[in-house]
Write an enzyme that holds these catalytic residues in place. Sequence first.
Site, PDB file in Angstrom:
ATOM      1  N   GLU A  67      -6.701   5.325   8.103  1.00 33.09           N
ATOM      2  CA  GLU A  67      -6.869   6.309   7.620  1.00 33.09           C
ATOM      3  C   GLU A  67      -8.092   6.652   6.803  1.00 33.09           C
ATOM      4  OE1 GLU A  67      -3.481   5.619   5.863  1.00 33.09           O
ATOM      5  OE2 GLU A  67      -2.377   4.675   7.355  1.00 33.09           O
ATOM      6  N   ASN A  88       1.012  -1.430  -0.322  1.00 30.61           N
ATOM      7  CA  ASN A  88       0.012  -0.463   0.043  1.00 30.61           C
ATOM      8  C   ASN A  88       1.264   1.613  -0.167  1.00 30.61           C
ATOM      9  OD1 ASN A  88      -1.764   2.304   0.563  1.00 30.61           O
ATOM     10  ND2 ASN A  88      -2.767   1.191   2.678  1.00 30.61           N
ATOM     11  N   GLY A 104       2.300   2.280  10.839  1.00 27.03           N
ATOM     12  CA  GLY A 104       3.054   3.598  10.130  1.00 27.03           C
ATOM     13  C   GLY A 104       4.434   4.114  11.768  1.00 27.03           C
ATOM     14  N   GLU A 157      -5.808  -4.762  10.510  1.00 25.95           N
ATOM     15  CA  GLU A 157      -4.574  -3.485  10.367  1.00 25.95           C
ATOM     16  C   GLU A 157      -5.116  -2.947  11.859  1.00 25.95           C
ATOM     17  OE1 GLU A 157      -2.455  -3.043   6.564  1.00 25.95           O
ATOM     18  OE2 GLU A 157      -4.780  -1.658   7.231  1.00 25.95           O
ATOM     19  N   HIS A 189      -9.919   1.562   4.144  1.00 25.40           N
ATOM     20  CA  HIS A 189      -8.482   1.121   5.618  1.00 25.40           C
ATOM     21  C   HIS A 189      -8.816   2.385   6.315  1.00 25.40           C
ATOM     22  CE1 HIS A 189      -3.919   2.725   6.137  1.00 25.40           C
ATOM     23  NE2 HIS A 189      -3.856   1.688   5.809  1.00 25.40           N
ATOM     24  N   SER A 235       3.444  -1.826  10.780  1.00 28.05           N
ATOM     25  CA  SER A 235       4.563  -1.854  11.065  1.00 28.05           C
ATOM     26  C   SER A 235       5.166  -3.472  10.242  1.00 28.05           C
ATOM     27  CB  SER A 235       4.919  -1.913  12.173  1.00 28.05           C
ATOM     28  OG  SER A 235       5.020  -0.181  12.642  1.00 28.05           O
ATOM     29  N   LYS A 250      -0.301   4.438  -0.680  1.00 33.00           N
ATOM     30  CA  LYS A 250      -0.423   5.142   0.348  1.00 33.00           C
ATOM     31  C   LYS A 250       0.021   6.982  -0.645  1.00 33.00           C
ATOM     32  CE  LYS A 250       0.408   3.070   4.804  1.00 33.00           C
ATOM     33  NZ  LYS A 250      -0.046   2.914   6.284  1.00 33.00           N
TER      34      LYS A 250
HETATM   35  P1  13P Z   1       3.521  -0.268   7.955  1.00 33.30           P
HETATM   36  O1  13P Z   1       3.656  -0.699   6.946  1.00 33.30           O
HETATM   37  O2  13P Z   1       3.685   1.443   7.250  1.00 33.30           O
HETATM   38  O3  13P Z   1       2.719   0.305   9.425  1.00 33.30           O
HETATM   39  O4  13P Z   1       1.457   0.788   7.349  1.00 33.30           O
HETATM   40  C1  13P Z   1       0.854  -0.749   7.288  1.00 33.30           C
HETATM   41  C2  13P Z   1      -0.345  -0.164   6.532  1.00 33.30           C
HETATM   42  O5  13P Z   1      -1.640   0.518   7.255  1.00 33.30           O
HETATM   43  C3  13P Z   1      -1.090  -1.071   5.298  1.00 33.30           C
HETATM   44  O6  13P Z   1      -2.172  -0.677   4.332  1.00 33.30           O
END
Ligand code: 13P
Length: 248
Positions: free
Chosen positions: A96, A9, A172, A166, A94, A211, A11
């Site tokens: 976010e 992803n 993150g 997740e 997601h 992570s 982002k």
């Molecule tokens: P990270 O791997 O940066 O923690 O992000 C995970 C994520 O949100 C994947 O969609």
Amino acid sequence: MRRKLVAGNWKMHGSLSENEALLSGLLAGMADVKAGVAVCVPFPYLAQVQSRLQGSSIVWGAQNVSQEAKGAFTGEVSASMLKDFSCGYVIVGHSERRAIYGETDALVADKFAAVQAAGMTPIFCVGETLAEREAGVTEAVVARQMDAVIAKCGVASLARAVVAYEPVWAIGTGVTASPAQAQAVHAFIRAKVRALDATVAEGLVIQYGGSMKPNNAVELLGQPDIDGGLIGGAALNAEDFLAICRAG
Ligand code: 13P
């Protein structure tokens, strides 16, 4: 046997030149990867990714979609538009998007349905916040998020979907769920689906995201109910992403 699926992803990262370097690095390193691999990229780069990855074993997709089919929805992108670029996967729900853009369980279910109606596979994200974990309601939160999709689309729809667990507190942050913590929630998700349809449950690919890095991927992906990863930060570096793919 479920085939592992590792999806990046990206982002809101990348540029034409950065993507070119990342994609060529990935393509050069795919020979010894057994897992399925996908990258979910920002909308403007779908054409670039399509032209670079077609004919390869890497599938591409998007990170969001409109729940609407078409019309006066300024700034939105429909599922059929994504299908035009041969997207295989679309991330929906997601954390976010839930937290920053106010996406509700019902809206996520509508997006899930739109993706499937266009013939693509949703990567359906679920997961609890730190406050929810500390309050002991992780399973209730994940169940509620899943129930919205099951109520709208039916449990059989999960045969054409990927679920990504997740935990929000692990995204993150560099704080990864322990393999046991992640496995427990993955097993809960599968058991919940099994109670409705055992065949769908056995075939369901449940990714872990939060992570995941080369140094923890082997142990996480070794858990019986962890069928892959949804990778954020580490998906922006070809060597790191390939190392995770090789662990799958
Ligand atoms: P990270 O791997 O940066 O923690 O992000 C995970 C994520 O949100 C994947 O969609």
